[in-house]
Design a protein around this motif. Structure first.
Motif, short mmCIF file in Angstrom:
data_model
loop_
_atom_site.label_atom_id
_atom_site.label_comp_id
_atom_site.label_asym_id
_atom_site.label_seq_id
_atom_site.Cartn_x
_atom_site.Cartn_y
_atom_site.Cartn_z
N UNK A 23 -6.57 6.70 3.20
CA UNK A 23 -7.98 6.84 3.57
C UNK A 23 -8.90 6.09 2.63
N UNK A 24 -8.43 5.75 1.45
CA UNK A 24 -9.25 5.01 0.49
C UNK A 24 -9.25 3.54 0.86
N UNK A 25 -10.44 2.96 0.96
CA UNK A 25 -10.55 1.54 1.30
C UNK A 25 -10.10 0.68 0.14
N UNK A 26 -9.20 -0.25 0.41
CA UNK A 26 -8.69 -1.15 -0.62
C UNK A 26 -8.64 -2.56 -0.06
N UNK A 27 -9.10 -3.49 -0.88
CA UNK A 27 -9.01 -4.90 -0.48
C UNK A 27 -7.82 -5.58 -1.13
N UNK A 28 -7.37 -5.06 -2.26
CA UNK A 28 -6.24 -5.67 -2.94
C UNK A 28 -4.93 -5.14 -2.36
N UNK A 29 -3.84 -5.73 -2.83
CA UNK A 29 -2.53 -5.35 -2.32
C UNK A 29 -2.14 -3.97 -2.83
N UNK A 30 -1.31 -3.32 -2.03
CA UNK A 30 -0.86 -1.97 -2.36
C UNK A 30 0.64 -1.91 -2.09
N UNK A 31 1.41 -1.73 -3.15
CA UNK A 31 2.87 -1.81 -3.05
C UNK A 31 3.47 -0.49 -2.61
N UNK A 32 4.38 -0.57 -1.64
CA UNK A 32 5.09 0.61 -1.14
C UNK A 32 6.54 0.22 -0.90
N UNK A 33 7.44 1.12 -1.23
CA UNK A 33 8.87 0.89 -1.02
C UNK A 33 9.40 1.92 -0.03
N UNK A 34 10.17 1.45 0.93
CA UNK A 34 10.76 2.33 1.95
C UNK A 34 12.25 2.07 2.04
N UNK A 35 13.01 3.14 2.10
CA UNK A 35 14.46 3.03 2.20
C UNK A 35 14.89 3.57 3.57
N UNK A 36 15.39 2.68 4.43
CA UNK A 36 15.78 3.04 5.80
C UNK A 36 17.29 3.17 5.87
N UNK A 37 17.74 4.21 6.52
CA UNK A 37 19.16 4.31 6.86
C UNK A 37 19.40 3.55 8.17
#
Length: 1348
Positions: A936-950
């Motif tokens: 919900x927070x507005x961000x213009x810069x990059x935001x790193x997220x890691x996801x592990x899928x089976x």
């Protein structure tokens, strides 16, 4: 002569009372009369008798006098006789001639000799020493050892008094006895029996010690008794009391010294441990008496005796001088002062002052204790924060009162007020008892609108007069009631379906909030729609925008600007005039075929409940026609029979109806498509319409019995064999139609947020009931998606029931039973599946936390989890599990979360079925769960997220981390890989992305990957290059000692060997990582970073060693007469060849790796898009290529340098041929090949540049083997003759000489001779000699050997 034992002075003091009568003018005073009796003369006693017989008795009147007469004896044997004599005299005795009568004679003082200049004096019974000398009396030690003798005290000789006086209450030792608490140590082991007062040991110790104490202290003035009170361990401490008169420190010390003489030595009494504790002789004062926090306190102790030192204690802890504690001890005044500044409540408690007076045999401890209490000085204001409306008439008239009070009344209270703030409103201070009041003089002119809300701090400061100071601040927020104006874009009326806005302006800009309400009759609705209200502060404006007016928006609009608790409002009334909404106008038909010159009925219907006085017309091709009105049950229809007269060609005509209300605003219906068929045979003709074979007719879903008007949707008919057949039925079911109508009304309602929870509950319930209808109808399925899309834009509180109703509805329409409906819906390319995903994202984004939490919700195919961002958040780590045993994990690091604003939300939603209904590539499959993460927070810069899928299907290969990009495919959405990097780990795929949205993984069947032309060239060329480089290294090692017999040749082969080694290592790393990438196998990120570093480093080494080779050539060509040692050249070459590349490679990784921009996302090579790390390779490479090209130019110039004399044309042709060969050999060897790499860096470069670069780059190793090794004549000879030692020996001299005069680039001796001639050499060298004739010759030959 007297015997020696009797010599000395013995004296008696006689007190003689006499009465005498004297003349008034005579001077008669008491006197002392000295009588000296010398032994051996006449008898003293008979003379006294004689005098007694001749005594005359005189009857003298008063006054009466007392006379002190001292009788001195030289022989102590007369002492008792003299005493007896004086005691035997019976007064009165009259003295003749002087008229004196002695009324009484008494012996008061008896002194015995005690040394050369002292004596021991004692008082007779009934007499005592005067109090003035009491403290100076010191017992005679010799006499004190005899307990039976009276106590005698030392006196100086001659002794002039004062003498003993008749005993009175004022005499020495006659007052009330005091109790001296004393202790002494026995240096023996303590026994437990000494704790028991009834034990024999205790009794024995007590008796012996008390006797010794009695005998030693008996001569103290006024001594009564000495009593042992207890024994305590620590050796053995004897605690005892001595009851006596006021004894001086010296007197007690002398008595202590005598104690061991009266006590058996077995007690081991330590005479140096006598201690007396005095607790009642210290004057302890505390100022001030009432102590408050912050005061300065003075504690004064004073004793009437000199002392050695003074110590202060607080709760038994020694007080030392510090920043707050100071101790002033004045020995002259016998006092000590403890000063404590800025006291706190922790300083409360007991304080003790201890004075120590010490001598060898006695120590006196003066101890006094006082308890002080430090009270907090509480200042209580009447407000801590208060709002004052500065333009309030009441406040301006009466002012505003502030006050501060303390909880105690103080006489010396000092008060001041300070004002600090942008609004400088002052007042008048008044002191009342323990309170101070401050009456503000509020003036509206001091509080302009732009400063409304400004805070002024009023600080009251109270002082006690002893240092304590307390302040208390009152924050006054000055508010100004705003002047608010309101206006509308439509004045006061607007039609239904039309948009309008209402604007409120306030002269106070820094308001806290703005609220809108609509009052209609007795009903007041709050407008809760953050999408339709836009607020600004410069100027203070709030605009309420209504996109489509309805009757819910009619009424009086009240806008209120709130600042703190002050509300300022304005209002206006908006009338909403009825007008049908475009979507509520039913057209019949929707699309049909018409014949020329044949009337066809056109119809527009609206709900009969909403009928007003409208003016309705039909427009066909912009031509307006009047209509006929007719009611059909719940519908009111407007009909027009259209006859098309212009029948020149087949065409489509557009027709629509227009409704105009009483204020002249209009609405047009959807267009009716009329397909004109001139002259064609009609196959189908009935009440539905006419049409040719295969023609289509679209009719509305008309249900005149529907109480709400009509059902949305349409029915498509097709003319088949002369009759209309239903080709497609897209009519909505009644309940779903009602839900859609309600949703359309809801999103346009001013109370949409409040009404949404109840609507979602109804939606979930009806969706379950209509599940079968939805499964069999793509239209109903699309309607539910449309509903979800509309309501998802309304923010809602994160109540679990509300969230469940929304997500359960989504779950109902994506389960396996709706697969056929989704396939049918996706065929229309409506983007409904993308719209559904977008609606869930919007819903999760609009969730507003309740109690700072986002509850977790789970359904069969969908799950939601989230958090609210707080200061103490750790990593965001959420696990999701589907019913199919598939998992996905979402991880966001703590560092990323800390960049977010407080109270923002992170919400993740997992779908197990939705991913399969989204459009996809034919050969790629969604091979895992779909996960949506919103922020919900507005961000213009990059935001790193890691996801592990089976993985769902482990047989699929080539994983791609993808996100759903809603903007692709004409806003219908598609999968996109930008910003995501996959890492495959057996049954899992880790996706690292730098943005948030909906993610999943796409995988393909294991199939042969197509390779590009440059890929074939690269793999083939690199294989040849690696083999060539290995061969080059082997050949160099075999012939090394034969070809490195001078410095230039040695350095040339060192460079060639290091170039081959560096290029070999770089090629191996490159081909391994490239093959893994091309086969779509995942590589660990750490391994990829290591591979990139070494590829970068060793390719740079190749360039820098080429630069070293070029610089050596340049050095030998330009600096012919200069000669540098081999070790120096080698050191410079190795520093240049390895140190420079290492510095560049390390600097690159150090700068870019912390920002995750060192490597590319798809291959293991330097990043270009994010950090431009590739420049760390390209720039040095291009500089070296340019440098080597410059060196090549210098070489060519040297070769072309003309010789002395003319040359024939054949010689010129040979020279040009040699120049061409030199350039052809030097350019690839010195790195010209990499110049083609410049074109590949440029985006959208031609494919030819890539192929040329791949070709030349791949065969670099072959160039080095061929031109750097095999074309060297010496190497050829060394390889051919290596096994023939004798042959080699015979050729050694010749080849050495050849090397000196022949360039190594030459293929034969004649060729080299020609080459030398071109370089300006005459060829007049000694060929048969192993050494050149001049140093110039040697230098030149060394330089040219680099060409081979």
């Amino acid at each position: 002569m007297p015997s020696p034992t009797t010599t000395g002075l013995h004296c008696l003091l006689l007190l003689v009372s006499a009465c005498c009568q004297i003349p008034q003018d005579s001077n008669f005073y008491p006197f002392s009369y000295m009588v000296d009796i010398t032994p051996g003369q006449e008898s003293f006693y008979p003379e006294m008798q004689r005098q007694n017989q001749n005594m005359v008795i005189l009857d003298l009147p008063f006054p009466e006098y007392r006379v002190d007469i001292e009788v001195s004896l030289q022989d102590s044997s007369y002492l008792e006789q003299v005493k007896d004599y004086f005691n035997s005299i019976n007064p009165p005795i009259k003295i003749p001639n002087v008229q004196i009568t002695v009324s009484n004679i008494s012996i008061s003082t008896v002194c015995m000799p005690s040394g050369e200049n002292s004596s021991c004096c004692s008082c007779e019974d009934g007499y005592a020493w005067p109090s003035t000398v009491c403290s100076d009396l010191m017992p005679c030690p010799s006499l004190s050892l005899e307990p039976a003798l009276p106590c005698s005290y030392k006196q100086k000789m001659p002794f002039y008094g004062p003498y003993c006086e008749p005993q009175t209450e004022e005499s020495c030792g006659m007052g009330e006895p005091i109790v001296m608490n004393m202790s002494v140590r026995l240096d023996s082991d303590f026994q437990d029996d000494l704790k028991d007062s009834s034990s024999m040991l205790y009794q024995k110790y007590k008796a012996d010690l008390e006797k010794a104490f009695h005998d030693s202290y008996r001569c103290l003035p006024g001594f009564v008794l000495a009593t042992v009170t207890s024994f305590s361990p620590g050796s053995v401490f004897v605690n005892y009391e001595v009851r006596t008169g006021a004894a001086s420190f010296t007197q007690v010390g002398d008595s202590n010294r005598a104690v061991p003489q009266f006590l058996d030595s077995s007690y081991q009494l330590n005479p140096f441990t006598f201690t007396r504790v005095i607790t009642d002789q210290t004057n302890f004062t505390v100022k001030p008496s009432n102590i408050f926090e912050g005061d300065t306190v003075r504690l004064t102790c004073e004793i009437n005796s000199t002392f050695a030192n003074a110590t202060w204690y607080h709760f038994g802890q020694t007080i030392s001088t510090s920043s707050r504690h100071s101790i002033e001890t004045v020995l002259a005044t016998r006092r000590s002062i403890l000063k404590i500044t800025n006291v706190t409540t922790k300083d409360s408690g007991s304080y003790s002052c201890v004075f120590i007076v010490s001598s060898l045999y006695h120590t006196e401890v003066y101890n006094a204790t006082e308890t002080i209490s430090v009270f907090p000085l509480h200042v209580t204001p009447n407000f801590e924060e208060v709002d004052v409306t500065c333009n309030s008439p009441e406040v301006q008239a009466n002012g505003f009162l502030l006050s501060c009070c303390i909880d105690r009344h103080l006489k010396s209270l000092k008060v001041s007020w300070k004002v600090n703030g942008t609004i400088n409103i002052t007042g008048t201070s008044i002191l009342k008892g323990n309170c101070t009041e401050y009456l503000l003089n509020v003036n509206e002119s001091l509080c302009p609108p732009e400063k409304s809300g400004a805070v002024t701090t009023y600080t009251c400061e109270l002082e006690t007069g002893h240092g304590a100071r307390r302040t208390q601040s009152i924050r006054v927020t000055y508010l100004r009631k705003a002047h608010v104006t309101i206006s509308s874009s439509t004045n006061s009326t607007v039609s239904e379906g039309y948009g309008f806005n209402v604007t409120c302006e306030s002269d106070v800009s820094n308001y806290d909030s703005v609220s809108w309400k609509i009052k209609s009759g007795n009903d007041t609705k709050t407008v809760d729609c953050y999408m339709c209200i836009k607020n600004s502060t410069s100027p203070a404006t709030s605009v309420l925008t209504v996109k489509s007016a309805s009757q819910d928006w009619r009424g009086t609009y009240i806008c209120t600007f709130s600042q703190k608790n002050l509300d300022s409002s304005a209002n206006m009334t908006i009338e909403v005039v009825s007008l049908p909404l475009k979507k509520n106008i039913l057209i019949d038909p929707i699309a049909t075929t018409i014949e020329c010159q044949v009337p066809h009925a056109l119809e527009c219907c609206i709900s009969a409940k909403t009928v007003r006085d409208y003016r309705v017309t039909f427009l066909v091709q912009q031509n307006e026609f009047q209509v006929e009105k007719k009611k059909k049950d719940n519908l009111l229809c407007y009909m027009y029979n259209h006859t098309e007269k212009e029948c020149n060609k087949e065409q489509d005509l557009a027709a629509h109806c227009r409704f105009i209300n009483r204020i002249g605003q209009k609405v047009d219906s959807e267009n009716i498509t009329l397909h004109l068929l001139p002259g064609k045979k009609i196959s189908c003709s009935d009440s539905l319409g006419v049409g040719t074979e295969g023609a289509k007719l679209i009719k509305p879903c008309c249900d005149v019995k529907n109480p709400t008007g009509f059902t949305q949707g349409n029915i498509t008919y097709q003319c088949i064999r002369g009759s209309w057949q239903v080709a497609r039925n897209d009519c909505l079911s009644g309940p779903i139609n009602d839900l859609l109508s309600s949703a359309e009304s809801l999103v346009n309602s001013p109370e949409a947020k409040a009404e949404l929870p109840s609507y979602l509950a109804q939606l979930n319930e009806q969706t379950k009931k209509e599940q079968t209808t939805i499964n069999n109808s793509s239209a109903n399925l699309g309607a539910i998606v449309t509903i979800l899309d509309m309501v998802s834009s309304i923010p809602v509180e994160a109540e679990k029931d509300t969230m469940q109703n929304f997500l359960f509805t989504v779950d109902s329409i994506v389960n396996d039973s709706t697969t056929k409906a989704w396939e049918d819906l996706n065929k229309k390319n409506t983007g409904q599946s993308s719209s559904l995903l977008k609606s869930v994202e919007s819903f999760s984004l609009g969730l507003q936390p309740v109690n700072n939490t986002i509850p977790s919700v789970s359904a069969n195919t969908i799950q939601l989890q989230g958090i609210v961002v707080k200061e103490n958040n750790t990593d965001y780590n959420k696990d999701f599990h589907s019913t199919e045993k598939l998992t996905v994990n979402v991880f966001i690091s703590e560092n990323e979360i800390q960049t977010l604003t407080q109270n923002s939300t992170i919400v993740s939603v997992m779908y197990s079925k939705l991913g399969h209904i989204l459009p996809r590539n034919t050969f790629e499959y969604v091979n895992g769960l779909l996960i949506t993460t919103t922020l919900s927070s507005n961000r213009s810069q990059k935001f790193n997220v890691n996801m592990t899928f089976a993985k769902r299907d482990t047989s699929l290969k080539m994983p791609k981390c993808v996100f759903w990009n809603f903007t692709l495919n004409n806003d219908r959405g598609d999968w996109d890989t930008r910003g995501c990097t996959p890492t495959e780990l057996e049954d899992y795929v880790i996706c690292s992305c730098n943005h948030l949205t909906s993610f999943s993984i796409l995988m393909s069947p294991d199939k042969y990957s197509e390779l590009r032309a440059e890929d074939y060239i690269s793999y083939t060329g690199l294989a040849v290059s690696i083999l060539s480089l290995v061969a080059c290294i082997i050949i160099e090692s075999l012939v090394w000692k034969y070809v490195t017999n001078n410095t230039t040749s040695y350095m040339r082969h060192v460079c060639i060997l290091n170039i081959a080694t560096s290029l070999l290592i770089a090629d191996i790393w490159f081909i391994v990582t490239a093959s893994i990438t091309d086969q779509n196998q995942q590589m660990s990120r750490d391994i990829c970073i290591v591979a990139t570093f070494f590829i970068h480093f060793f390719y740079l080494c190749v360039f820098f060693w080429m630069l070293s080779l070029g610089l050596i050539l340049f050095y030998r060509l330009v600096f012919i007469l200069h000669n540098t040692s081999k070790s120096t050249q080698k050191a410079v070459a190795f520093c240049l060849g390895y140190l420079c590349p290492f510095v560049i490679a390390v600097t690159t990784i150090a700068v870019t790796l912390p920002r995750n921009s060192y490597t590319r996302k798809d291959v293991c090579w330097l990043n270009w898009e994010d950090s431009k790390a590739l420049l760390a390779f390209a720039i040095p490479a291009l500089i070296i290529v340019a440098t080597n090209l410059f060196i090549a130019a210098v070489v060519i110039i040297k070769i072309l340098r003309p010789t002395i004399g003319d040359r024939s044309s054949s010689q010129e042709r040979k020279s040009l041929l040699q120049i061409g060969k030199s350039v052809a050999i030097l350019t690839p060897l010195l790195g010209l090949t990499w110049g083609f790499g410049l074109a590949t860096i440029i985006e959208s470069s031609h494919q030819a540049f890539h192929i040329i670069f791949s070709l030349l780059n791949a065969f670099q190793g072959l160039f080095i083997l061929w031109f750097g090794t095999l074309w060297d004549k010496k190497i050829q000879e060394a390889l051919l003759k290596r096994n023939s030692s004798s042959k080699w020996s015979s050729q050694q001299s010749k080849s050495s000489s050849l090397m000196l005069v022949t360039p190594m680039l030459a293929m034969s001796y004649p060729f080299s001779r020609t080459f030398n001639n071109l370089c300006g050499k005459t060829g007049k060298y000694k060929v048969s000699s192993a050494e050149p004739s001049t140093s110039s010759t040697e230098n030149t030959s060394k330089a040219y050997s680099l060409l081979n």
